[in-house]
Write a protein that holds these residues in place. Structure first.
Motif, PDB file in Angstrom:
ATOM      1  N   PHE A   1      18.563   4.376   1.372  1.00 37.51           N
ATOM      2  CA  PHE A   1      18.776   3.623   2.603  1.00 37.51           C
ATOM      3  C   PHE A   1      17.803   4.021   3.712  1.00 37.51           C
ATOM      4  CE2 PHE A   1      23.099   4.222   0.597  1.00 37.51           C
ATOM      5  CZ  PHE A   1      23.028   3.040  -0.116  1.00 37.51           C
ATOM      6  N   ASN A   2      16.919   4.978   3.421  1.00 33.45           N
ATOM      7  CA  ASN A   2      15.937   5.449   4.398  1.00 33.45           C
ATOM      8  C   ASN A   2      14.522   5.303   3.843  1.00 33.45           C
ATOM      9  OD1 ASN A   2      18.203   6.048   5.991  1.00 33.45           O
ATOM     10  ND2 ASN A   2      18.334   8.130   5.183  1.00 33.45           N
ATOM     11  N   HIS A   3      13.533   5.844   4.541  1.00 32.94           N
ATOM     12  CA  HIS A   3      12.164   5.403   4.292  1.00 32.94           C
ATOM     13  C   HIS A   3      11.192   6.534   3.972  1.00 32.94           C
ATOM     14  CE1 HIS A   3      12.764   1.177   5.288  1.00 32.94           C
ATOM     15  NE2 HIS A   3      13.541   1.565   6.281  1.00 32.94           N
TER      16      HIS A   3
ATOM     17  N   THR B   1       0.832  -1.209   0.000  1.00 33.25           N
ATOM     18  CA  THR B   1       0.000   0.000   0.000  1.00 33.25           C
ATOM     19  C   THR B   1       0.862   1.253   0.000  1.00 33.25           C
ATOM     20  OG1 THR B   1      -1.765  -1.166   1.191  1.00 33.25           O
ATOM     21  CG2 THR B   1      -1.840   1.229   1.216  1.00 33.25           C
ATOM     22  N   GLN B   2       1.925   1.255   0.799  1.00 37.86           N
ATOM     23  CA  GLN B   2       2.802   2.421   0.861  1.00 37.86           C
ATOM     24  C   GLN B   2       3.416   2.746  -0.496  1.00 37.86           C
ATOM     25  OE1 GLN B   2       5.491   1.129   3.954  1.00 37.86           O
ATOM     26  NE2 GLN B   2       4.265   2.016   5.599  1.00 37.86           N
TER      27      GLN B   2
ATOM     28  N   ARG C   1       6.210  15.017   8.038  1.00 36.62           N
ATOM     29  CA  ARG C   1       6.906  16.167   7.443  1.00 36.62           C
ATOM     30  C   ARG C   1       7.724  15.770   6.219  1.00 36.62           C
ATOM     31  NH1 ARG C   1      10.703  18.195  11.385  1.00 36.62           N
ATOM     32  NH2 ARG C   1      10.555  16.199  12.460  1.00 36.62           N
ATOM     33  N   TRP C   2       7.456  14.559   5.693  1.00 36.77           N
ATOM     34  CA  TRP C   2       8.221  14.069   4.551  1.00 36.77           C
ATOM     35  C   TRP C   2       7.348  13.682   3.367  1.00 36.77           C
ATOM     36  CZ3 TRP C   2       7.420  11.613   9.192  1.00 36.77           C
ATOM     37  CH2 TRP C   2       6.664  10.440   9.162  1.00 36.77           C
TER      38      TRP C   2
ATOM     39  N   SER D   1       2.566   7.968   8.280  1.00 38.29           N
ATOM     40  CA  SER D   1       2.767   8.866   9.422  1.00 38.29           C
ATOM     41  C   SER D   1       3.030   8.093  10.713  1.00 38.29           C
ATOM     42  CB  SER D   1       1.543   9.766   9.605  1.00 38.29           C
ATOM     43  OG  SER D   1       1.288  10.529   8.446  1.00 38.29           O
ATOM     44  N   GLY D   2       2.386   6.934  10.862  1.00 35.90           N
ATOM     45  CA  GLY D   2       2.492   6.206  12.119  1.00 35.90           C
ATOM     46  C   GLY D   2       3.444   5.034  12.122  1.00 35.90           C
ATOM     47  N   THR D   3       4.238   4.849  11.069  1.00 37.97           N
ATOM     48  CA  THR D   3       5.085   3.659  10.992  1.00 37.97           C
ATOM     49  C   THR D   3       6.164   3.645  12.079  1.00 37.97           C
ATOM     50  OG1 THR D   3       4.731   3.561   8.600  1.00 37.97           O
ATOM     51  CG2 THR D   3       6.534   2.257   9.485  1.00 37.97           C
ATOM     52  N   LEU D   4       6.832   4.767  12.297  1.00 36.63           N
ATOM     53  CA  LEU D   4       7.841   4.808  13.359  1.00 36.63           C
ATOM     54  C   LEU D   4       7.201   4.608  14.727  1.00 36.63           C
ATOM     55  CD1 LEU D   4      10.182   7.753  12.245  1.00 36.63           C
ATOM     56  CD2 LEU D   4      10.624   5.301  12.054  1.00 36.63           C
TER      57      LEU D   4
END
Length: 308
Positions: free
Chosen positions: A233-235, A52-53, A276-277, A240-243
């Motif tokens: 190498f980042n996401h 989905t992402q 914010r991304w 919004s709530g994954t972290l």
């Protein structure tokens, strides 16, 4: 134009509710264009969340995308229903004779293992070699990017003594890159990993260019024109709530974990995190899709040949 996915795929309803344009096979057949063929090799345990992402990001462009979900031939997932995998996924063995305009290789929660100890490493190496003849542009994400840059260039991943976890400020190191059109000079990206790729080793490899980087978390996005590939190498794809999900999981399990940096307002985990991304995530993946559209061949059979 929309992304073409089965109407029964869970992502279809989610993306429709968010205003992302999606279409099923019947709708797509009425449009007299060739959709871009994009594969998603999904190595993450939460398949539905990950598909989905990525579908959200590549489906937000003005082009018609046909998404093919791919899994490793031998590895069996334990976190997603077998019915879902059987209905929506194809093994690499089933699609290896096809050509794709683009391929995404996701991360995997196995970064503590040496690459050679990963159970499906031999097949993944075959897939990465296969991209050079069957894929116009490949995008390796997090562990998937580390695996590609290691396999194709010998660049090592290094285990850290602490987890880089949170939203880190990054710099636009190559504003003229077509992949960074519309990017700000400075922005945040979610980071969640126990390993790193070092800039000195990227510099020592042949014809690699770091496009995005951070003073705190290191290189982020690397272009590899010789292999028609990008490694991140980042996401950017994180919700919004994954972290928060990762943090809450570790807290509940009693694992030592720091509050994700610069994620919650005032670093207070009782408050709602803010995304914010999102805008830069759409820019990056939209720019990637646009570059594929501008450079790929109309005849899929020519991808990977001298003509392609």
């Amino acid at each position: 134009m929309p992304i073409k996915i089965p109407s029964t795929l869970p992502a279809y309803e989610v993306l429709s509710s968010e205003g992302v344009m999606v279409m099923d096979e019947q709708q797509a057949s009425r449009q007299d264009i060739r959709p871009l063929q994009i594969g998603l090799l999904n190595l993450m345990p939460k398949k539905i969340q990950t598909e989905t992402q990525f579908a959200r990001l590549i489906g937000a462009t003005p082009l018609q995308i046909e998404l093919t979900l791919i899994r490793m031939s031998e590895h069996q997932t334990k976190n997603t229903a077998a019915e879902h995998m059987e209905t929506f996924y194809r093994t690499f063995a089933e699609i290896k004779d096809r050509k794709f305009d683009g391929l995404l290789i996701t991360g995997a929660p196995i970064e503590h293992l040496p690459f050679e100890e990963v159970t499906y490493w031999d097949e993944l190496r075959e897939i990465m070699d296969w991209t050079q003849t069957n894929v116009h542009s490949t995008f390796g994400v997090c562990w998937g990017g580390m695996a590609m840059i290691h396999h194709l260039h010998g660049v090592q991943k290094h285990v850290l003594d602490h987890k880089i976890f949170g939203c880190y400020r990054h710099q636009n190191l190559n504003p003229s890159s077509p992949y960074l059109r519309g990017f700000s000079d400075d922005f945040v990206i979610p980071v969640s990993r126990w390993t790193e790729i070092r800039q000195s080793e990227i510099d020592a490899a042949q014809n690699l260019t770091t496009l995005l980087g951070s003073d705190e978390s290191g290189p982020c996005l690397v272009e590899d024109p010789d292999h028609r590939a990008l490694y991140i190498f980042n996401h950017f794809e994180y919700d919004s709530g994954t972290l928060k999900e990762e943090y809450d999981r570790d807290v509940e399990a009693g694992n030592a974990i720091n509050v994700p940096k610069n994620y919650y307002p005032n670093d207070d985990p009782t408050k709602q995190p803010q995304n914010r991304w999102r805008s830069h995530a759409h820019l990056l993946y939209g720019n990637w899709i646009n570059d594929i559209y501008q450079t790929t061949k109309y005849n899929l059979d020519e991808i990977g040949t001298k003509a392609g």
